[in-house]
Enzyme design. Sequence first.
Site, short mmCIF file in Angstrom:
data_model
loop_
_atom_site.label_atom_id
_atom_site.label_comp_id
_atom_site.label_asym_id
_atom_site.label_seq_id
_atom_site.Cartn_x
_atom_site.Cartn_y
_atom_site.Cartn_z
N GLY A 213 32.13 40.27 79.74
CA GLY A 213 31.99 39.31 79.48
C GLY A 213 33.73 39.50 80.78
O GLY A 213 33.30 40.69 81.52
N GLY A 215 37.06 39.85 83.05
CA GLY A 215 38.26 40.64 82.46
C GLY A 215 38.66 41.99 83.01
O GLY A 215 37.45 43.02 83.16
N GLY A 216 40.34 42.49 82.89
CA GLY A 216 40.53 44.29 83.20
C GLY A 216 39.36 44.94 81.89
O GLY A 216 39.03 46.24 82.39
N MET A 217 39.44 44.12 80.40
CA MET A 217 38.22 45.24 79.64
C MET A 217 37.08 45.24 79.78
O MET A 217 36.63 46.57 79.85
CB MET A 217 39.46 44.21 78.41
CG MET A 217 40.73 44.55 77.40
SD MET A 217 40.26 43.65 75.89
CE MET A 217 42.37 44.05 75.83
N GLU A 238 25.63 36.73 80.82
CA GLU A 238 25.61 35.77 81.57
C GLU A 238 26.69 35.41 82.67
O GLU A 238 26.14 34.66 83.57
CB GLU A 238 27.02 34.87 80.14
CG GLU A 238 27.64 33.31 80.74
CD GLU A 238 28.46 32.59 79.76
OE1 GLU A 238 28.46 32.68 78.59
OE2 GLU A 238 29.84 33.05 80.19
N GLY A 336 29.95 31.21 76.60
CA GLY A 336 28.61 31.91 75.72
C GLY A 336 28.97 33.36 74.51
O GLY A 336 28.41 33.77 74.22
N LYS A 362 56.23 36.50 75.49
CA LYS A 362 56.74 35.42 76.40
C LYS A 362 57.95 34.77 76.17
O LYS A 362 59.09 35.87 75.44
CB LYS A 362 56.60 34.63 74.86
CG LYS A 362 56.71 33.29 74.51
CD LYS A 362 56.12 32.32 73.25
CE LYS A 362 56.73 30.93 73.35
NZ LYS A 362 55.93 30.02 72.36
#
Length: 438
Positions: A213, A215-217, A238, A336, A362
Amino acid sequence: MKQPKQISAEEAAAFVRSGDWVDYGFGMGQPDRFDAALAARAGELRGVKIRAAFSLRPRAVLEADPKGESFLWCNWHFSGYDRKHHDAGRANYIPMNFGEAPDYYRRFVDPIDVVCLRTTPMDEHGFFNFSGSVTYHKAAAERAKVLIVETSPSMPYVFGCQEAVHASEVDFVIDGGDQAPAEIANPPASDVDRKVAALIAAEIEDGACLQIGVGGMPNAVCSLLKEAGLRDLGIHTEMFVDGMIDLIEAGLVTGARKTLDRFKTVFTFATGSQRQYDFIHRNARVQSHPVDYTNLPHNIMQNDRVVSINNTTQMDLQGQAASESSGHRHLTGTGGQLQFVRGAYASRGGKSFVCLSSTYDKRGAPQSRIVTALTPGNIVTTPRTDVMYVVTEYGLANLKGKSVAERAKALIGLAHPDFREALERDAREKNLIPKGFF
């Protein structure tokens, strides 16, 4: 052979009437000049509903109509830009498993008044190529009452299946200019990303078939796999991401052990750097297929040792992954994730990984992403029955076959140490961990 008529963007926008449905398509396949021309009619039109997904550039129809008097923005999957307009009350999310999108268009979406998609110029065989947005564009084109393509020579030309529409199916063509597709920066990997990636990389074997997917990871996983020197990896994914190029060019991705599309890298859309767009352009080694081919579990499972790697934003102690919202605030979309989790599990020797950092900030205070109960309003993207491996910087746990109490204990062990005591106390008070269970 029927030849579509070349018209101006203003002439194309004139086909739209108040109350019409218009489809802009996905990602880099969204039109720019048509969008500007339609926005110029903001004071004239009322109740035009525009369906789109994952906008990579600001959309003129939204900027020109902040009160939503002319245009309603309906979106299958939010980018950061789409999210901003949802926060302002100007966009509405359409729930969808991404792999079902072509079927939605063919079965459930009424014929669309005007569809305008950005493509490559017509090739020597009469086809307009969908470029890095193959996704559901063929299905959307089939449902158009009026089909318009906005062409640009800067769009990469991809090989694959249902990756183009023939001139005989197109009504009108707009010159879209030569502006390059929008680039999306790769977020740098943090220390947490690298720790999570190292845990996942240790679980990947030679011959694994990857879905990674955004992102950084996930990009950190690509870097570590390159260092690990695994052999004969495959890709059936995907989204095509920049980190995959390094694996391919290093000779680690060959696709030699794939069952489906052997020796080919398969994806449904591309979003990243210009380097990525140059790489996929007329590259026979990489192929783009419609999203119902890439994302449906019965296709994913045909390859052995599928490894699915995706992010989530919050998980409860039973293993429910909320990956697309923050309470009632919608962030992205189902995409997905669920389908790849299921496809990887069904694959022989497959593994799915849901990743998250243990905390987030936060207002200056750390908050745990692993919680006893999900934030009210949060949407469950992947149910507890589907989640397999969960990974934080503190470890990895396989939830398959575990009782609620065993899941709670395992997930507490993946939470930040500062929150573990409170999580366990709360879990016991709510009988997630019964008396006598240690």
